[in-house]
Write a protein that holds these residues in place. Structure first.
Motif, short mmCIF file in Angstrom:
data_model
loop_
_atom_site.label_atom_id
_atom_site.label_comp_id
_atom_site.label_asym_id
_atom_site.label_seq_id
_atom_site.Cartn_x
_atom_site.Cartn_y
_atom_site.Cartn_z
N MET A 1 39.60 60.82 65.00
CA MET A 1 39.85 60.25 64.09
C MET A 1 39.64 61.15 62.87
N PRO A 2 40.23 61.48 62.14
CA PRO A 2 40.47 62.26 60.93
C PRO A 2 40.29 60.76 59.26
N ALA A 3 39.70 62.05 58.54
CA ALA A 3 39.09 61.10 57.91
C ALA A 3 40.11 59.44 56.93
N GLY A 4 39.32 59.05 56.87
CA GLY A 4 40.32 58.05 56.25
C GLY A 4 39.68 58.29 54.32
N PHE A 5 41.27 57.19 53.65
CA PHE A 5 41.48 56.92 52.23
C PHE A 5 41.59 56.13 51.74
N LEU A 6 41.35 55.21 51.08
CA LEU A 6 41.91 53.97 50.76
C LEU A 6 42.32 53.75 49.20
N ILE A 7 42.69 53.63 48.41
CA ILE A 7 43.74 53.65 47.00
C ILE A 7 44.30 51.87 47.03
N VAL A 8 43.65 52.11 46.19
CA VAL A 8 43.88 50.05 45.62
C VAL A 8 44.57 50.28 44.30
N TYR A 9 45.79 49.88 43.82
CA TYR A 9 46.17 49.96 42.28
C TYR A 9 45.89 48.58 42.02
N SER A 10 45.45 47.85 41.14
CA SER A 10 45.78 46.87 40.85
C SER A 10 46.10 46.58 39.13
N GLU A 11 46.60 44.92 38.32
CA GLU A 11 46.87 44.77 37.53
C GLU A 11 46.56 43.70 37.30
N PRO A 12 45.66 42.96 35.91
CA PRO A 12 45.19 41.43 36.27
C PRO A 12 46.62 40.71 35.97
N GLY A 13 47.00 40.72 35.34
CA GLY A 13 48.00 40.42 34.21
C GLY A 13 47.64 39.08 33.40
N GLU A 14 48.76 38.09 33.13
CA GLU A 14 48.58 37.13 32.12
C GLU A 14 47.47 35.89 32.93
N PHE A 15 47.44 36.07 34.41
CA PHE A 15 46.22 34.58 34.70
C PHE A 15 45.33 34.98 35.55
N VAL A 16 44.73 35.83 34.86
CA VAL A 16 43.52 37.07 35.28
C VAL A 16 43.57 37.39 34.15
N THR A 17 41.63 36.93 33.14
CA THR A 17 41.73 37.97 31.81
C THR A 17 40.87 39.11 32.37
N LEU A 18 40.82 40.21 31.51
CA LEU A 18 39.90 41.30 32.15
C LEU A 18 38.96 41.28 32.55
N ASP A 19 37.96 40.42 31.36
CA ASP A 19 36.27 40.00 31.88
C ASP A 19 36.12 39.53 33.33
N GLU A 20 37.31 38.44 33.61
CA GLU A 20 37.45 37.43 35.38
C GLU A 20 37.32 38.70 36.37
N PHE A 21 38.47 40.03 36.32
CA PHE A 21 39.10 40.72 37.46
C PHE A 21 37.97 41.61 36.65
N GLN A 22 37.55 42.42 35.53
CA GLN A 22 35.63 43.18 35.92
C GLN A 22 34.91 42.89 36.52
N ASP A 23 34.33 41.33 36.31
CA ASP A 23 33.51 40.87 37.11
C ASP A 23 33.98 40.47 38.27
N TRP A 24 34.21 40.39 38.72
CA TRP A 24 34.55 40.24 40.41
C TRP A 24 34.79 41.85 41.12
N TYR A 25 35.19 42.64 40.68
CA TYR A 25 35.32 44.15 41.32
C TYR A 25 33.80 44.97 40.92
N ASN A 26 33.03 44.26 40.12
CA ASN A 26 31.62 45.00 39.98
C ASN A 26 30.80 44.58 40.25
N ASN A 27 31.27 43.58 40.89
CA ASN A 27 29.55 42.59 41.35
C ASN A 27 30.17 41.65 42.55
N GLU A 28 31.24 41.55 43.14
CA GLU A 28 31.29 40.81 44.61
C GLU A 28 32.60 42.17 45.44
#
Length: 236
Positions: A1-28
Motif C-alpha cells: 500500500m502507498p503512504a497515506g496522507f490526511l488533510i482537513v480544512y476547517s472553519e469554526p464559523g458563527e456557531f462555534v467559538t474559537l476557544d471551543e474549537f481549539q479545545d476540542w481539536y487540541n484535547n480530544e
C-alpha cells in the motif's frame, strides 16, 4: 500500500467559538489519533496567513492507505463523543480529504516536516487538477526551481482517494463536493519564505493557500508522548 496522507480544512464559523474549537481539536480530536494510533506518524495544524476561508488546516502523515479502512481509525468517526458530534454539526466547514502519496522531493535536514520536533513553519497548498501525467510533469519542473528558493524544505503531490465536505455553510448537492484529484503541499522553514517561492504558475494550479504553523503534535509513533507530558507538567 502507498503512504497515506490526511488533510482537513476547517472553519469554526458563527456557531462555534474559537476557544471551543481549539479545545476540542487540541484535547480530544488530535489526541485520539496521535496518542493511540501508531499508523498516525505525524500530525500538525496550521492557520491561514492569507486571510482566506477556511482558516485552519490539519495534516497527518499515515503509515499506509489501508489505515483509512481499518477499524482502529473508522470507529473514531463512527463512535464520536456527544461533545464532538454536537460540535461537528455546528462547524461552518469541515473538508476532509484522504489521499495517497504520488511523488515526494524527499525529507530535508532543515526541519522534521510535520513531526513535533522542529516542524516546518510555513506551508503552501494548492490543487493540481485531475491529470496524473500533468501533475507529475509539473512536480518535476517545479521542484528543480524550488531547490534554489530560500527556506524551501519539501514538496509532495498527493492523489485524493476520498473526500467529504460538511458544515452549515456547505451547499447541498454534488457540486460542493468536487475537489482536485491531485494536490500539492509545499513546506518551508518560515512563514516568510512562502511569500515568493518559485512555483510554476500554470492552469493546473487552483485554490492556492498559505499557512503558518499553529502546533505540531507529539504521538505514539514518534515515541515522544511521555516527554511531552513531563514538559507540560514542568511548565505548570
Amino acid at each position: 500500500m502507498p503512504a497515506g496522507f490526511l488533510i482537513v480544512y476547517s472553519e469554526p464559523g458563527e456557531f462555534v467559538t474559537l476557544d471551543e474549537f481549539q479545545d476540542w481539536y487540541n484535547n480530544e480530536h488530535v489526541p485520539l489519533r496521535m496518542n493511540h494510533l501508531k499508523s498516525f506518524l505525524t500530525g500538525a495544524r496550521y492557520s491561514a496567513v492569507d486571510s482566506q476561508i477556511p482558516s485552519w488546516t490539519a495534516l497527518y502523515d499515515i503509515d499506509d492507505t489501508a489505515t483509512f479502512s481499518h477499524d482502529s481509525y473508522t470507529r473514531l468517526r463512527a463512535n464520536r463523543s456527544p461533545r464532538e458530534a454536537n460540535l461537528v454539526q455546528r462547524l461552518s466547514i469541515l473538508d476532509r480529504q484522504t489521499s495517497e502519496l504520488l511523488v515526494d522531493s524527499g525529507e530535508s535536514q532543515l526541519t522534521t516536516s510535520l513531526a513535533s520536533n522542529n516542524p516546518s513553519k510555513g506551508l503552501i497548498t494548492h490543487g493540481l487538477g485531475n491529470d496524473e501525467e500533468k501533475a507529475r510533469e509539473w512536480f518535476e519542473s517545479t521542484v528543480k526551481d524550488l531547490r534554489n528558493s530560500e527556506g524551501w524544505v519539501r514538496t509532495r503531490v498527493f492523489k485524493c482517494i476520498d473526500n467529504l465536505k460538511t458544515g452549515v455553510s456547505i451547499a447541498p448537492g454534488p457540486e460542493a463536493q468536487v475537489v482536485p484529484k491531485y494536490f500539492a503541499v509545499h513546506e518551508f522553514t518560515t512563514v516568510e519564505a512562502t511569500s515568493s517561492p518559485k512555483i510554476s504558475s500554470t492552469a493546473l494550479l487552483s485554490d492556492v493557500r498559505k499557512w503558518g504553523l499553529y502546533k505540531a503534535y507529539p504521538g505514539i509513533a514518534q515515541g515522544n508522548l511521555r516527554n511531552f507530558v513531563l514538559d507540560c507538567t514542568h511548565t505548570l
